[in-house]
Design a protein around this motif. Structure first.
Motif, PDB file in Angstrom:
ATOM      1  N   LEU A 114      15.386  29.287  22.597  1.00 25.18           N
ATOM      2  CA  LEU A 114      15.816  29.045  21.227  1.00 25.18           C
ATOM      3  C   LEU A 114      17.138  28.279  21.235  1.00 25.18           C
ATOM      4  O   LEU A 114      17.933  28.401  22.162  1.00 25.18           O
ATOM      5  CB  LEU A 114      15.981  30.366  20.478  1.00 25.18           C
ATOM      6  N   THR A 115      17.372  27.487  20.196  1.00 24.49           N
ATOM      7  CA  THR A 115      18.568  26.660  20.134  1.00 24.49           C
ATOM      8  C   THR A 115      19.238  26.796  18.776  1.00 24.49           C
ATOM      9  O   THR A 115      18.590  27.128  17.782  1.00 24.49           O
ATOM     10  CB  THR A 115      18.214  25.176  20.384  1.00 24.49           C
ATOM     11  N   SER A 116      20.516  26.511  18.735  1.00 29.48           N
ATOM     12  CA  SER A 116      21.264  26.560  17.476  1.00 29.48           C
ATOM     13  C   SER A 116      21.488  25.168  16.890  1.00 29.48           C
ATOM     14  O   SER A 116      22.172  25.035  15.880  1.00 29.48           O
ATOM     15  CB  SER A 116      22.621  27.245  17.703  1.00 29.48           C
ATOM     16  N   VAL A 117      20.914  24.129  17.496  1.00 33.36           N
ATOM     17  CA  VAL A 117      21.144  22.780  16.971  1.00 33.36           C
ATOM     18  C   VAL A 117      20.396  22.541  15.663  1.00 33.36           C
ATOM     19  O   VAL A 117      20.668  21.595  14.943  1.00 33.36           O
ATOM     20  CB  VAL A 117      20.780  21.683  18.004  1.00 33.36           C
ATOM     21  N   GLY A 139       9.056  11.923  10.372  1.00 31.61           N
ATOM     22  CA  GLY A 139       9.776  13.083  10.893  1.00 31.61           C
ATOM     23  C   GLY A 139      11.159  12.671  11.325  1.00 31.61           C
ATOM     24  O   GLY A 139      11.421  11.481  11.575  1.00 31.61           O
ATOM     25  N   GLU A 140      12.059  13.630  11.420  1.00 23.32           N
ATOM     26  CA  GLU A 140      13.403  13.334  11.910  1.00 23.32           C
ATOM     27  C   GLU A 140      14.124  14.624  12.294  1.00 23.32           C
ATOM     28  O   GLU A 140      13.774  15.715  11.837  1.00 23.32           O
ATOM     29  CB  GLU A 140      14.230  12.570  10.882  1.00 23.32           C
ATOM     30  N   PHE A 141      15.118  14.469  13.162  1.00 22.75           N
ATOM     31  CA  PHE A 141      16.026  15.554  13.496  1.00 22.75           C
ATOM     32  C   PHE A 141      17.377  15.181  12.931  1.00 22.75           C
ATOM     33  O   PHE A 141      17.941  14.143  13.278  1.00 22.75           O
ATOM     34  CB  PHE A 141      16.107  15.741  15.018  1.00 22.75           C
ATOM     35  N   ASN A 142      17.916  16.004  12.041  1.00 28.58           N
ATOM     36  CA  ASN A 142      19.196  15.751  11.404  1.00 28.58           C
ATOM     37  C   ASN A 142      20.172  16.844  11.820  1.00 28.58           C
ATOM     38  O   ASN A 142      20.135  17.956  11.285  1.00 28.58           O
ATOM     39  CB  ASN A 142      19.033  15.719   9.878  1.00 28.58           C
ATOM     40  N   TYR A 143      21.030  16.540  12.793  1.00 26.91           N
ATOM     41  CA  TYR A 143      21.956  17.555  13.299  1.00 26.91           C
ATOM     42  C   TYR A 143      22.996  17.934  12.255  1.00 26.91           C
ATOM     43  O   TYR A 143      23.417  19.091  12.184  1.00 26.91           O
ATOM     44  CB  TYR A 143      22.648  17.061  14.566  1.00 26.91           C
ATOM     45  N   ARG A 144      23.402  16.974  11.445  1.00 25.48           N
ATOM     46  CA  ARG A 144      24.421  17.255  10.423  1.00 25.48           C
ATOM     47  C   ARG A 144      23.993  18.394   9.516  1.00 25.48           C
ATOM     48  O   ARG A 144      24.790  19.258   9.155  1.00 25.48           O
ATOM     49  CB  ARG A 144      24.691  15.993   9.605  1.00 25.48           C
ATOM     50  N   THR A 174      11.661  16.926  21.026  1.00 25.16           N
ATOM     51  CA  THR A 174      12.335  16.346  22.193  1.00 25.16           C
ATOM     52  C   THR A 174      13.750  15.933  21.821  1.00 25.16           C
ATOM     53  O   THR A 174      14.689  16.133  22.602  1.00 25.16           O
ATOM     54  CB  THR A 174      11.561  15.128  22.726  1.00 25.16           C
ATOM     55  N   HIS A 175      13.928  15.387  20.628  1.00 20.56           N
ATOM     56  CA  HIS A 175      15.271  15.010  20.178  1.00 20.56           C
ATOM     57  C   HIS A 175      16.187  16.230  20.108  1.00 20.56           C
ATOM     58  O   HIS A 175      17.356  16.167  20.507  1.00 20.56           O
ATOM     59  CB  HIS A 175      15.201  14.334  18.811  1.00 20.56           C
ATOM     60  N   THR A 176      15.657  17.341  19.626  1.00 20.23           N
ATOM     61  CA  THR A 176      16.489  18.545  19.533  1.00 20.23           C
ATOM     62  C   THR A 176      16.854  19.061  20.930  1.00 20.23           C
ATOM     63  O   THR A 176      17.993  19.486  21.168  1.00 20.23           O
ATOM     64  CB  THR A 176      15.782  19.672  18.754  1.00 20.23           C
TER      65      THR A 176
END
Length: 268
Positions: A114-117, A139-144, A174-176
């Motif tokens: 598990l991750t907190s990102v 799709g997208e990974f938005n860290y902000r 994969t990005h996360t």
């Protein structure tokens, strides 16, 4: 009191010894000693378990012991992250099981998976407008905003087509994991990040770069930048592993080490 103090020191000493052996093992073998170790394994709701058994081929190919580990991790995933529907999309058990199963599959060889990102998974019925990039996305990974965002239509297309090398879930997760690998101090994350860098160095070598392009195996989007290459490469790794290994055996083995991936299909 003296017995309690002795027990406390003994436990501390044993913990130190185990920790030291773990460090040595990771250094020499590139993977943690224990990956799956749970005091009490959690279970899915019956309706969720039925979906897992019917829809997830990776789970189907595990033996009974590893299926229990997979189920436990999936429960943890579903309990940890918030699922949010947008534009009229209604989150269902199918949503949670199918999305979670992709992540659990990708991290099944990691001890701390598990991750907190990210802390939420946002689902739209179809493609959505990304404010971050000012265009429509699948799709997208938005860290902000600590969010993974999916078009459900495209997520389902990706998982239902088994050999087209398009898998939105694998791509975005994969990005996360790439981001998680850079910031986490966990052994599995460090191993992931180390091999991530090795892979990037490998594909930047002129001889390897020439071969990769000449094979015309990876789709053009992979060459957008290094992070997109990594995400596309992982789609191919899970969708057409035999062809991947035949064409690029060295690169394939680096991915295997990166996620501590084993041939779980042989466990039955």
């Amino acid at each position: 009191m003296r017995y309690f103090r002795f027990s406390f020191y003994l436990v501390g000493f044993l913990y130190f010894i185990i920790w030291g052996l773990d460090v040595i093992y990771v250094y020499f073998y590139g993977k943690p000693v224990l990956v799956h170790s749970y005091l009490k394994k959690k279970k899915l709701l019956p309706v969720q378990k039925q979906l897992l058994e019917k829809e997830v081929s990776f789970y189907q190919n595990l033996n009974t012991e590893y299926q229990a580990y997979f189920e436990h991790r999936l429960v943890e995933f579903i309990d940890t992250y918030q699922f949010v529907g947008r534009k009229g999309y209604e989150v269902t058990n199918e949503t949670k099981v199918l999305i979670g199963a992709v992540y659990v599959m990708m991290t099944f060889g990691m001890r701390k998976y598990l991750t907190s990102v990210f802390d939420k998974i946002v689902i739209y019925p179809t493609q959505f407008h990304s404010k971050a990039h000012n265009r429509n996305h699948k799709g997208e990974f938005n860290y902000r905003y600590r969010a993974i965002v999916f078009s459900w239509e495209d997520f389902v297309k990706g998982r239902n087509s088994k050999n087209d090398n398009l898998n939105l879930g694998v791509h975005e997760f994969t990005h996360t994991l790439s981001f998680h690998g850079r910031i986490s101090k966990d052994y599995s994350a460090k191993i992931f990040n180390k091999m991530h860098q090795e892979i990037l160095n490998y594909i930047k070598t002129p001889e390897n770069a020439k071969k990769i392009k000449s094979e015309n195996y990876f789709r053009k989007y992979a060459y957008t930048n290094s992070l997109e290459f990594m995400a596309v490469m992982m789609e191919y790794f899970f969708e057409t592993p035999t062809e991947f290994q035949e064409r690029f055996p060295e690169l394939y083995q680096k991915v295997v080490k990166m996620i501590n991936y084993k041939s779980f299909s042989n466990l039955k």
